[in-house]
Design a protein around this motif. Sequence first.
Motif, PDB file in Angstrom:
ATOM      1  N   ASP A 133       0.876  -1.175   0.000  1.00  0.00           N
ATOM      2  CA  ASP A 133       0.000   0.000   0.000  1.00  0.00           C
ATOM      3  C   ASP A 133       0.911   1.223   0.000  1.00  0.00           C
ATOM      4  N   ASN A 194     -10.343  -3.967  -1.922  1.00  0.00           N
ATOM      5  CA  ASN A 194      -9.380  -3.113  -1.232  1.00  0.00           C
ATOM      6  C   ASN A 194      -8.329  -4.003  -0.585  1.00  0.00           C
ATOM      7  N   SER A 196      -5.680  -3.372   0.724  1.00  0.00           N
ATOM      8  CA  SER A 196      -5.072  -2.820   1.935  1.00  0.00           C
ATOM      9  C   SER A 196      -5.697  -3.395   3.198  1.00  0.00           C
TER      10      SER A 196
END
Length: 232
Positions: A133, A194, A196
């Motif tokens: 990230d 996502n 992350s």
Amino acid sequence: MKVCFYGDSIGRGVLLDNEKHRYGYSRNSFAKLLEEEGILTVNNRCKFGCTSTKGLEVMRAEADKMRDYDYIVIMYGGNDSDYDWPAVAQDPEHGADYVRTSIPLYKQNIRDMVELVEASGSTPVLLSMIPLDPMRYFNWITQKVSAEGVLRYIGSPLALYFGNEVYNLALFDVAAELSVPLIDICSPFLRELNFSDFLCEDGIHPSEAGHMLIFREVKAFLGEHQLLQNGA
């Protein structure tokens, strides 16, 4: 099936404790999950902060033991693609001089590792890198160094993601060149809406959920390639 892992902190199961702001070890790392399910017997030789150069030194010192394992899993790259950030922040005009391992050297190190394993009579398997990230990692590395200095060199935090991916692609190149099996643990993260959510706050280490993603991918790979049934 007896397997020896050589790699960095991801293979070791390192996690960032958000409350204590320090690193510890997961009780549910993908390597431990593989053992707990009786899929593999693992000798984990992964070390925090280890580059491919250091890993190659360790593997050379232990080459005579490799014959005892059905497979040797090699997982390096995250530390190789990293920079000496304090040096970069202090002198961003010469930041390229501070990368931990150049790509040509990284690729040669992986080739040499594969050669060592094959010479021992064991079978090498490469494990890909995972995505990072960029914003989390930028915030992490600039806690103690100048964010302005780092930005002067990289231009944008997004460059951190692409710099990491260049090394991952280099690993795929070596796997194809040498016809060595490679387990892609990057794609499972990227398939998530996502990814992350599956990383620690430092943006580079998988969380407990990330280790579960890796575990499932490794298990699926072993099954698809009949390694679970056939052993060596």
